[in-house]
Every structure is written in structure tokens, then in C-alpha cells.
Design a protein around this motif. Structure first.
Motif, PDB file in Angstrom:
ATOM      1  N   TYR A 108      63.644 112.138   8.645  1.00  0.00           N
ATOM      2  CA  TYR A 108      63.866 113.083   7.223  1.00  0.00           C
ATOM      3  C   TYR A 108      62.679 114.047   7.135  1.00  0.00           C
ATOM      4  N   ASP A 109      63.263 115.325   6.931  1.00  0.00           N
ATOM      5  CA  ASP A 109      62.394 116.287   6.313  1.00  0.00           C
ATOM      6  C   ASP A 109      62.393 116.302   4.636  1.00  0.00           C
ATOM      7  N   VAL A 110      61.467 116.461   3.928  1.00  0.00           N
ATOM      8  CA  VAL A 110      61.338 116.364   2.547  1.00  0.00           C
ATOM      9  C   VAL A 110      60.463 117.676   2.184  1.00  0.00           C
ATOM     10  N   ALA A 111      60.998 118.364   1.327  1.00  0.00           N
ATOM     11  CA  ALA A 111      60.099 119.432   0.797  1.00  0.00           C
ATOM     12  C   ALA A 111      58.897 119.319  -0.037  1.00  0.00           C
ATOM     13  N   TYR A 112      59.442 118.381  -1.122  1.00  0.00           N
ATOM     14  CA  TYR A 112      58.484 118.142  -2.118  1.00  0.00           C
ATOM     15  C   TYR A 112      58.327 116.468  -2.374  1.00  0.00           C
ATOM     16  N   TRP A 113      57.165 116.049  -2.829  1.00  0.00           N
ATOM     17  CA  TRP A 113      57.025 114.605  -3.066  1.00  0.00           C
ATOM     18  C   TRP A 113      56.557 114.362  -4.484  1.00  0.00           C
ATOM     19  N   GLY A 114      56.821 113.168  -5.195  1.00  0.00           N
ATOM     20  CA  GLY A 114      56.363 112.977  -6.351  1.00  0.00           C
ATOM     21  C   GLY A 114      55.338 111.910  -6.028  1.00  0.00           C
ATOM     22  N   GLN A 115      54.384 111.774  -7.282  1.00  0.00           N
ATOM     23  CA  GLN A 115      53.122 111.119  -6.935  1.00  0.00           C
ATOM     24  C   GLN A 115      53.423 109.493  -6.639  1.00  0.00           C
ATOM     25  N   GLY A 116      54.527 108.929  -6.766  1.00  0.00           N
ATOM     26  CA  GLY A 116      54.759 107.563  -6.549  1.00  0.00           C
ATOM     27  C   GLY A 116      54.612 106.666  -7.729  1.00  0.00           C
ATOM     28  N   THR A 117      55.488 105.619  -7.671  1.00  0.00           N
ATOM     29  CA  THR A 117      55.411 104.403  -8.838  1.00  0.00           C
ATOM     30  C   THR A 117      55.410 103.193  -8.164  1.00  0.00           C
ATOM     31  N   GLN A 118      54.736 102.393  -8.384  1.00  0.00           N
ATOM     32  CA  GLN A 118      54.501 100.978  -7.755  1.00  0.00           C
ATOM     33  C   GLN A 118      55.625 100.192  -8.526  1.00  0.00           C
ATOM     34  N   VAL A 119      56.304  99.378  -7.427  1.00  0.00           N
ATOM     35  CA  VAL A 119      57.387  98.522  -7.723  1.00  0.00           C
ATOM     36  C   VAL A 119      56.996  97.093  -6.980  1.00  0.00           C
ATOM     37  N   THR A 120      56.593  96.187  -7.942  1.00  0.00           N
ATOM     38  CA  THR A 120      56.179  94.759  -7.127  1.00  0.00           C
ATOM     39  C   THR A 120      57.354  93.680  -7.579  1.00  0.00           C
ATOM     40  N   VAL A 121      57.858  92.993  -6.586  1.00  0.00           N
ATOM     41  CA  VAL A 121      58.459  91.917  -6.755  1.00  0.00           C
ATOM     42  C   VAL A 121      58.233  90.674  -6.518  1.00  0.00           C
ATOM     43  N   SER A 122      57.881  89.713  -7.539  1.00  0.00           N
ATOM     44  CA  SER A 122      57.409  88.427  -7.214  1.00  0.00           C
ATOM     45  C   SER A 122      58.380  87.349  -6.613  1.00  0.00           C
ATOM     46  N   SER A 123      58.182  86.345  -5.703  1.00  0.00           N
ATOM     47  CA  SER A 123      59.145  85.556  -5.571  1.00  0.00           C
ATOM     48  C   SER A 123      59.091  84.330  -6.292  1.00  0.00           C
TER      49      SER A 123
END
Length: 123
Positions: A108-123
Motif C-alpha cells: 500500500y501507498d499512503v499519503a498521510y498518517w495519523g500519530q497512532g493510538t494504542q490498542v491493548t487486548v488482554s487474554s
């Protein structure tokens, strides 16, 4: 200047749900496909889902198909990712992406990215 802000990440247990939002500004985003990618520790960034504003077409990676739903509000320049039946392997930083284009090679090519957000899933 293009600016995208993700919200909605957090910690949940396996089987739980989270909803991510990405608010974009800076240009007419309704003209370009938007999507979500994710990156787990020690792994490459990978495609999750994308949406085209014209016609509302969506497509998903096989590993989230049936569990995640991408949607958008063009009037608000906002794209969402509803994540259900979360698994520990969904743990990653999730990035909003604008102008998502798939190459013939499958990358994939992407022109712009956000800063990201953490998702954590515990077992």
C-alpha cells in the motif's frame, strides 16, 4: 497542512470491543480513500481496512474481516473503526491513513498518517 487525530484506543479484554475515530483536516478528504493500519511491537505495519467515500466501498484484511467495521462521515471528515471480538493478537498501535492506494504487488501507498493510538487486548 494535513492533520489527522486518532482517538478511542485503550485496554480491553479478549472478546471486548473498542471504537476508534480519526478526525482529519487540511484538505478535502472525501476525494481520497481513508483507512486504518496497525503495527505490533517488532512487526511491520499492516493494513487493516479502508473505505472510499464515493460509493462507500470498504475492504478489509482477512484477519479482521467479520470482526471490524470501517465507516465514515464525509461531512465531518471522520473515519471510524469499530472493533468487536477483539483478540490479544489485535494488540498494536493503530494508525489512521489518508489516500490509501493498493499496488498490484499487494502493498500500500499512503499519503498521510495519523500519530497512532494504542490498542491493548488482554487474554
Amino acid at each position: 497542512q494535513v492533520h489527522m487525530v486518532e482517538t478511542g484506543g485503550g485496554l480491553t479484554q479478549a472478546g471486548g470491543s473498542l471504537r476508534l475515530s480519526c478526525a482529519a483536516s487540511g484538505r478535502t478528504f472525501s476525494s481520497y480513500p481513508m483507512g486504518w493500519f496497525r503495527q505490533a511491537p517488532g512487526k511491520e505495519r499492516e493494513f487493516v481496512a479502508a473505505i472510499t467515500w464515493s460509493g462507500g466501498s470498504t475492504w478489509y484484511a482477512d484477519y479482521v474481516k467479520g470482526r471490524f467495521t470501517i465507516s465514515g462521515d464525509s461531512a465531518k471528515n471522520t473515519v471510524y473503526l469499530q472493533m468487536n471480538s477483539l483478540k490479544p493478537e489485535d494488540t498494536a498501535v493503530y494508525y489512521c491513513a489518508e489516500d490509501v492506494r493498493k499496488r498490484n504487488s499487494g502493498s500500500y501507498d499512503v499519503a498521510y498518517w495519523g500519530q497512532g493510538t494504542q490498542v491493548t487486548v488482554s487474554s
